[in-house]
Design a protein around this motif. Structure first.
Motif, PDB file in Angstrom:
ATOM      1  N   SER A  16       9.578  60.010 -80.844  1.00  0.00           N
ATOM      2  CA  SER A  16       9.233  60.787 -81.442  1.00  0.00           C
ATOM      3  C   SER A  16       7.171  61.282 -80.260  1.00  0.00           C
ATOM      4  CB  SER A  16       8.293  60.187 -82.332  1.00  0.00           C
ATOM      5  OG  SER A  16       6.751  59.756 -82.583  1.00  0.00           O
ATOM      6  N   ALA A  17       7.007  60.835 -79.723  1.00  0.00           N
ATOM      7  CA  ALA A  17       6.234  60.774 -78.623  1.00  0.00           C
ATOM      8  C   ALA A  17       6.354  61.375 -77.441  1.00  0.00           C
ATOM      9  CB  ALA A  17       5.058  59.662 -78.457  1.00  0.00           C
ATOM     10  N   ARG A  18       8.043  61.246 -77.646  1.00  0.00           N
ATOM     11  CA  ARG A  18       7.946  61.942 -75.502  1.00  0.00           C
ATOM     12  C   ARG A  18       7.547  61.125 -74.782  1.00  0.00           C
ATOM     13  NH1 ARG A  18       9.240  66.672 -74.198  1.00  0.00           N
ATOM     14  NH2 ARG A  18       6.726  67.449 -74.349  1.00  0.00           N
ATOM     15  N   LEU A  19       7.488  59.739 -74.952  1.00  0.00           N
ATOM     16  CA  LEU A  19       7.454  59.480 -74.045  1.00  0.00           C
ATOM     17  C   LEU A  19       8.485  57.868 -73.197  1.00  0.00           C
ATOM     18  CD1 LEU A  19       3.692  57.630 -75.272  1.00  0.00           C
ATOM     19  CD2 LEU A  19       4.880  59.147 -73.268  1.00  0.00           C
ATOM     20  N   ARG A  97       8.731  59.609 -68.308  1.00  0.00           N
ATOM     21  CA  ARG A  97       7.116  59.731 -68.353  1.00  0.00           C
ATOM     22  C   ARG A  97       6.840  57.793 -69.312  1.00  0.00           C
ATOM     23  NH1 ARG A  97       5.928  64.802 -70.584  1.00  0.00           N
ATOM     24  NH2 ARG A  97       5.015  64.048 -73.116  1.00  0.00           N
ATOM     25  N   LEU A  98       5.879  57.273 -68.912  1.00  0.00           N
ATOM     26  CA  LEU A  98       5.175  56.772 -68.685  1.00  0.00           C
ATOM     27  C   LEU A  98       3.779  56.627 -69.381  1.00  0.00           C
ATOM     28  CD1 LEU A  98       4.774  53.195 -69.050  1.00  0.00           C
ATOM     29  CD2 LEU A  98       3.712  53.553 -66.759  1.00  0.00           C
ATOM     30  N   GLU A 125      -1.450  60.458 -71.119  1.00  0.00           N
ATOM     31  CA  GLU A 125      -2.622  59.596 -72.187  1.00  0.00           C
ATOM     32  C   GLU A 125      -2.272  59.689 -73.178  1.00  0.00           C
ATOM     33  OE1 GLU A 125      -6.297  61.356 -71.683  1.00  0.00           O
ATOM     34  OE2 GLU A 125      -6.406  61.215 -69.151  1.00  0.00           O
ATOM     35  N   ALA A 126      -2.123  58.459 -74.144  1.00  0.00           N
ATOM     36  CA  ALA A 126      -1.395  58.196 -74.805  1.00  0.00           C
ATOM     37  C   ALA A 126      -2.428  57.755 -76.230  1.00  0.00           C
ATOM     38  CB  ALA A 126      -0.516  56.739 -74.665  1.00  0.00           C
ATOM     39  N   PRO A 127      -1.914  58.504 -77.053  1.00  0.00           N
ATOM     40  CA  PRO A 127      -3.130  57.920 -78.430  1.00  0.00           C
ATOM     41  C   PRO A 127      -2.941  56.443 -79.173  1.00  0.00           C
ATOM     42  CG  PRO A 127      -1.426  59.344 -79.314  1.00  0.00           C
ATOM     43  CD  PRO A 127      -0.788  59.038 -77.757  1.00  0.00           C
ATOM     44  N   ALA A 128      -4.274  55.979 -79.823  1.00  0.00           N
ATOM     45  CA  ALA A 128      -3.893  54.550 -80.179  1.00  0.00           C
ATOM     46  C   ALA A 128      -3.202  54.542 -80.838  1.00  0.00           C
ATOM     47  CB  ALA A 128      -5.608  54.123 -80.752  1.00  0.00           C
TER      48      ALA A 128
END
Lengths: 362, 362
Positions: A16-19, A97-98, A125-128
């Motif tokens: 969902s976060a496209r990572l 994408r990491l 940068e990924a959220p918590a």
């Protein structure tokens, strides 16, 4: 602990976060996801699976502890091991994408990783997200948290055996910490606060060499870590013959604490819980002496999400575990704080902390 | 502590690094520069002076402790307080370069700060300059470190009173930690390692509920924090009747440790010190069982620069304090480590740890 389910949930989040992958660097998050309890390790998740990286010191321990992930022991720095593994796996020039845990990853580590990786691997940068998942405790965690809270409560009984005028704050803390160890606690949740006399007006007054004086409160704020989970509790006792003013302040804080506990239920916001405590103290003219927030989440870490603070919008759900700890502080004089841990249930909350909150003088 | 001199030195660095200001966020660095011992605070240095930012919990404490800086108590998040202060001071559109501690500042905090600041304030990644300054201890620090080391050494005497077959590792740790508290230690430097039986082959075997068994070593690695400064020491004792193999391994590690100590002098690199220990174990055919580095700096933090490791180029200077702690580990069997703290002097080093290193069986 159901590590597989936790990792699966996070893998769904990646989509969902496209990572394409997520590098977990925050150790409590690593522990939550794969069980590793040491002090050096990264967990890399992608659609293909999970890989845990550590250094030689933790070779044996990682192989014993880590669940749901392949274990790689890096020969040099662990982050370098991560980079080398990624490089080998991503030789083809497809963009990848990491995600990095932005709340924990440092600027220097990002630069190091970026310098070691091919340009096709893009750092994001990924959220918590793991912290968000950790807010709601599962049944296994609630069992451990209850055990930690019950152990923690016995430490206050021990404190009451020792706490007398003339005894040093640090002696009270020492007795409590020794009792915690004897019952299997690995360490304290945070430096024990035993704050007497005017020091009780310091919300964070760590136990000092000061001798306990009559005519003021002693704030005892403490917790122990049992099987990874933290307890957190505050009780405040008066030393000597109690004054009316002391009793009134104590009762006001207790009333505020009970009002906040009564406000804890699924669907309520943490801001509403904070307001319940704050409003009660305001009515007694003590609002401006309540200088901190009402509480915080607790679990693998002593301070977790959500923050139970003014204006916060987080909505409570069954399984969340938070502290409720209003206090009032009169600088140069004394302070009072009362804190329990509570677990949100289907209809309200369970107060986990079993210790009496009656006004106590020693 | 000469906070003024430390800040002055850092201010000189700012000029050479072409920075207009530096935001210190790493708490041991904050403490080193201005004396604050709490858990939330930033120190901002620029050519005009220093400003320390904290939150309401630390209002009283910050005003008591902080030296050489104006104290600002933020009403909301501390970082927001920093941003507001900077914004007010830099209304004119002159470019201003603010350094962030890249080894500690997180990606998320950088983004938050960047969003709050005007574009004229440019955020730059600054290297670990304060850590570099902290490597060389001044006279005040050496006094405190010696006191911490001496306290730490008494804990091993206490361990020897308790350590017997059948006693749990955690009971030994509990007795040591209680003794530390009674002597004024605020807390331990790190979770106490009491690793017996095959666990002694884990370089980081925290005290567990396992009972101590005869026929193996017990690695005791521990330290206490006194007035902010850490001690760090390891002694290893045999349980039961010693075998020749155990004695030989112990003597080899001791020989390696003494060789490394003999290599500590101003002008030597830390890599040479590491090599001295490694070479000695290699000669005995034990090189591949020495799986970690030889040591590390110690001070306000348990692990500081320099790393005393293979190939490291850092040059030793008088006033540096490092550990020397070679070990050998046979997985599934047992391990041995011997560790002292040493201070580099004008001509060599002082071994600070006073405890005997003779082979001991209990």
């Amino acid at each position: 602990m159901n590590y597989a389910a936790r990792q699966k949930k996070l893998r769904e989040y990646l989509v969902s976060a496209r990572l394409d992958g997520l590098l977990i660097s925050h150790l409590p998050n690593v522990r939550y996801l794969c069980g590793f309890t040491g002090s050096a390790g990264f967990l890399l998740l992608d659609e293909a699976g999970s890989v845990f990286f550590t250094d030689v010191r933790y070779d044996t321990q990682a192989h014993e502890e880590v669940k749901g992930a392949k274990v790689v022991v890096a020969k040099k720095a662990v982050l370098q091991g991560v980079a080398e593994w990624l490089k080998k796996r991503h030789k083809r020039a497809r963009a990848w994408r990491l995600g990095l845990e932005a709340e924990h990853f440092t600027l220097a580590d990002k630069k190091r990783l970026s310098d070691l990786l091919p340009a096709t691997i893009r750092l994001k940068e990924a959220p918590a997200q793991v912290e968000k998942d950790r807010m709601v405790k599962d049944a296994d965690e609630l069992v451990r948290i209850r055990a930690a809270v019950n152990l923690g409560a016995t430490l206050f009984d021990r404190a009451l055996e020792v706490l007398r005028p003339g005894v040093k704050e640090s002696e009270v803390a020492a007795a409590m910490e020794y009792a915690a160890r004897q019952q299997g606690a690995a360490e304290m949740s945070f430096p024990t606060i035993i704050a007497s006399g005017a020091r009780s007006a310091l919300p964070h007054g760590r136990a000092s060499e000061q001798a306990i004086q009559p005519g003021a409160f002693v704030v005892c704020d403490f917790g122990a870590i049992l099987e990874g989970y933290c307890s957190d509790q505050t009780r405040t006792v008066w030393v000597g013959a109690a004054t009316d003013e002391a009793r009134q302040a104590y009762e006001a804080v207790l009333e505020a604490q009970l009002a906040a506990i009564a406000a804890v239920r699924p669907g309520a916001t943490v801001g509403e819980v904070d307001e319940a405590a704050r409003n009660m103290l305001r009515k007694r003219g003590l609002g401006r002496y309540f200088t901190h927030s009402t509480g915080h989440g607790v679990g693998l870490e002593i301070h977790e999400s959500p923050r139970v603070a003014h204006g916060q919008k987080e909505v409570l759900e069954p399984g969340m575990v938070i502290t409720i700890e209003p206090g009032v502080y009169f600088p140069g004089k004394w302070g009072v704080r009362i804190e329990d841990m509570v677990a949100v249930t289907a209809s309200g909350c369970d107060v986990l902390t079993p210790t009496s909150k009656d006004f106590t003088a020693v």
